[in-house]
Design an enzyme around this catalytic site. Sequence first.
Site, PDB file in Angstrom:
ATOM      1  N   LEU A 124     -34.231  17.927  -9.638  1.00 57.71           N
ATOM      2  CA  LEU A 124     -32.922  17.419  -9.243  1.00 57.71           C
ATOM      3  C   LEU A 124     -32.299  18.277  -8.140  1.00 57.71           C
ATOM      4  O   LEU A 124     -31.878  17.762  -7.106  1.00 57.71           O
ATOM      5  CB  LEU A 124     -31.995  17.361 -10.460  1.00 57.71           C
ATOM      6  CG  LEU A 124     -30.565  16.873 -10.221  1.00 57.71           C
ATOM      7  CD1 LEU A 124     -30.551  15.423  -9.735  1.00 57.71           C
ATOM      8  CD2 LEU A 124     -29.725  17.023 -11.496  1.00 57.71           C
ATOM      9  N   GLU A 126     -31.382  20.763  -5.032  1.00 58.44           N
ATOM     10  CA  GLU A 126     -31.873  20.984  -3.679  1.00 58.44           C
ATOM     11  C   GLU A 126     -31.167  22.207  -3.098  1.00 58.44           C
ATOM     12  O   GLU A 126     -30.149  22.666  -3.641  1.00 58.44           O
ATOM     13  CB  GLU A 126     -31.626  19.748  -2.817  1.00 58.44           C
ATOM     14  CG  GLU A 126     -32.383  18.521  -3.294  1.00 58.44           C
ATOM     15  CD  GLU A 126     -32.242  17.325  -2.362  1.00 58.44           C
ATOM     16  OE1 GLU A 126     -31.590  17.463  -1.305  1.00 58.44           O
ATOM     17  OE2 GLU A 126     -32.785  16.250  -2.700  1.00 58.44           O
ATOM     18  N   GLY A 130     -26.625  21.867  -5.477  1.00 55.61           N
ATOM     19  CA  GLY A 130     -26.853  22.416  -6.810  1.00 55.61           C
ATOM     20  C   GLY A 130     -25.893  21.776  -7.784  1.00 55.61           C
ATOM     21  O   GLY A 130     -26.177  20.740  -8.390  1.00 55.61           O
ATOM     22  N   PHE A 155     -35.609  25.574  -7.259  1.00 52.74           N
ATOM     23  CA  PHE A 155     -35.417  26.060  -8.631  1.00 52.74           C
ATOM     24  C   PHE A 155     -35.987  25.083  -9.660  1.00 52.74           C
ATOM     25  O   PHE A 155     -35.370  24.827 -10.699  1.00 52.74           O
ATOM     26  CB  PHE A 155     -33.931  26.320  -8.924  1.00 52.74           C
ATOM     27  CG  PHE A 155     -33.242  27.238  -7.952  1.00 52.74           C
ATOM     28  CD1 PHE A 155     -33.891  28.343  -7.435  1.00 52.74           C
ATOM     29  CD2 PHE A 155     -31.946  26.994  -7.562  1.00 52.74           C
ATOM     30  CE1 PHE A 155     -33.254  29.205  -6.534  1.00 52.74           C
ATOM     31  CE2 PHE A 155     -31.285  27.834  -6.666  1.00 52.74           C
ATOM     32  CZ  PHE A 155     -31.953  28.935  -6.152  1.00 52.74           C
ATOM     33  N   GLN A 278     -18.452  53.128 -38.379  1.00 51.65           N
ATOM     34  CA  GLN A 278     -17.687  51.885 -38.359  1.00 51.65           C
ATOM     35  C   GLN A 278     -17.714  51.192 -36.996  1.00 51.65           C
ATOM     36  O   GLN A 278     -17.756  49.962 -36.915  1.00 51.65           O
ATOM     37  CB  GLN A 278     -16.235  52.160 -38.765  1.00 51.65           C
ATOM     38  CG  GLN A 278     -15.429  50.880 -38.997  1.00 51.65           C
ATOM     39  CD  GLN A 278     -14.021  51.186 -39.449  1.00 51.65           C
ATOM     40  OE1 GLN A 278     -13.258  51.832 -38.737  1.00 51.65           O
ATOM     41  NE2 GLN A 278     -13.683  50.733 -40.650  1.00 51.65           N
ATOM     42  N   GLY A 339     -28.344  52.371 -26.592  1.00 52.03           N
ATOM     43  CA  GLY A 339     -28.053  53.447 -25.650  1.00 52.03           C
ATOM     44  C   GLY A 339     -29.078  53.500 -24.525  1.00 52.03           C
ATOM     45  O   GLY A 339     -29.484  52.472 -23.984  1.00 52.03           O
ATOM     46  N   GLY A 340     -29.526  54.689 -24.205  1.00 53.00           N
ATOM     47  CA  GLY A 340     -30.494  54.864 -23.125  1.00 53.00           C
ATOM     48  C   GLY A 340     -31.798  54.127 -23.382  1.00 53.00           C
ATOM     49  O   GLY A 340     -32.440  53.631 -22.449  1.00 53.00           O
ATOM     50  N   GLU A 363     -29.195  23.995 -15.672  1.00 56.12           N
ATOM     51  CA  GLU A 363     -28.744  22.731 -16.281  1.00 56.12           C
ATOM     52  C   GLU A 363     -27.218  22.611 -16.268  1.00 56.12           C
ATOM     53  O   GLU A 363     -26.602  22.098 -17.195  1.00 56.12           O
ATOM     54  CB  GLU A 363     -29.336  22.556 -17.678  1.00 56.12           C
ATOM     55  CG  GLU A 363     -30.849  22.436 -17.622  1.00 56.12           C
ATOM     56  CD  GLU A 363     -31.462  21.816 -18.837  1.00 56.12           C
ATOM     57  OE1 GLU A 363     -30.809  20.977 -19.488  1.00 56.12           O
ATOM     58  OE2 GLU A 363     -32.625  22.163 -19.134  1.00 56.12           O
TER      59      GLU A 363
END
Length: 379
Positions: A124, A126, A130, A155, A278, A339-340, A363
């Site tokens: 669909l 182009e 879009g 895409f 917590q 984390g890291g 979509e």
Amino acid sequence: MDFDFTPDQLAIRETIRELVEDKVVPRAAEIDQTMRYPKDIERLFADNGILGIPFPEEYGGVSGSSVTICMGVEEIAKGDASCSLILAVQALGSYPILLAGTEEQKKRICPPLASGDQLAAYALSEPNSGSDAAAMKTLAKRYGDEYVLNGSKIFITGASEASVLVAFARTDPEAGAKGISALVLEREKSPWKVEKLEHKLGIRGSPTGYVVFEDVRVPVANRLGEEGQGFKIALNVLDHSRPGIGAQALGIAEGAFGYALNYAKERQQFGQPIASFQGIQWMLADMATQIEAARHLVFLAATKVDGNAPDLTKIAAMAKLFASDMAMKVTTDAVQLLGGYGYISDYPVERMMRDAKITQIYEGTNQIQRVVISRALLR
């Protein structure tokens, strides 16, 4: 809303879950890193009937239910988003035929798709149309019993692997949205070119192609509906397929949450698991709540598809919008919880965060979903 699944649906889900844990999860990091389409996973899905889920039994399939499609996409996406697109795009590319095709077209085109011998794709967008899909430039001129197709699409998921491509093109350049028609291209008879595969942030194992049509001949017998009905067909397809994107987002979030939850229980800091703090507990509570809310909206939308409900357009947009925004937040929080370690590719949550982003874009961007929802509310 009662989301009790049938015994057949539960059996399909269990089969998919086992295959994903056994075959997909061990391959997910490699698929992402190499950016190679997993042909072996496609074959695995075909051999186990997974690619037949979008099709009713009369066309060689195993279901045809949106609820079942969403269950399957969700389960696969928990392990790998790229692999979940094999099923999701099989549904997307087949919906135009199932929704708008004649009985002859369905019986001719669908069985090889349902068996998994062939894949379908949907063309669909182009380069310059879009969100404004009706501004497409691809042209189909009729000469007797054939159309000659010229133009390009961008895409397009799975364009390099598909044997069947549903393409939308102008058959009347002066008629605006009412001048667009839907054509089914079968690669052997109407070959298209994939000039480029995109290098992407996420879903790297799913090929996203730039498609070019140069004097591609398509039989008039492969037109879906009448001339000028293509744009209406395209929008109807998106209403049906958007719950599947919500399901993909849901699965990605569940995969990231499950990993982060186990990590929080095992990771020791200050002499105790970080799950005992917590601040971490509240993050986990929010993530779980958002996932559960998205699950209910996604499967509500899927039941609306199966019931051809009058408010399908609105609910499908809501499901895609909410679940994809949720997935982006949950995967980002999963990276934060690790984390890291969450930031490096030795751990899967950074891949899941990258994969989640596309669910807010394809979509119909989430900004377009809000337009769709607000129009439905104000109608």
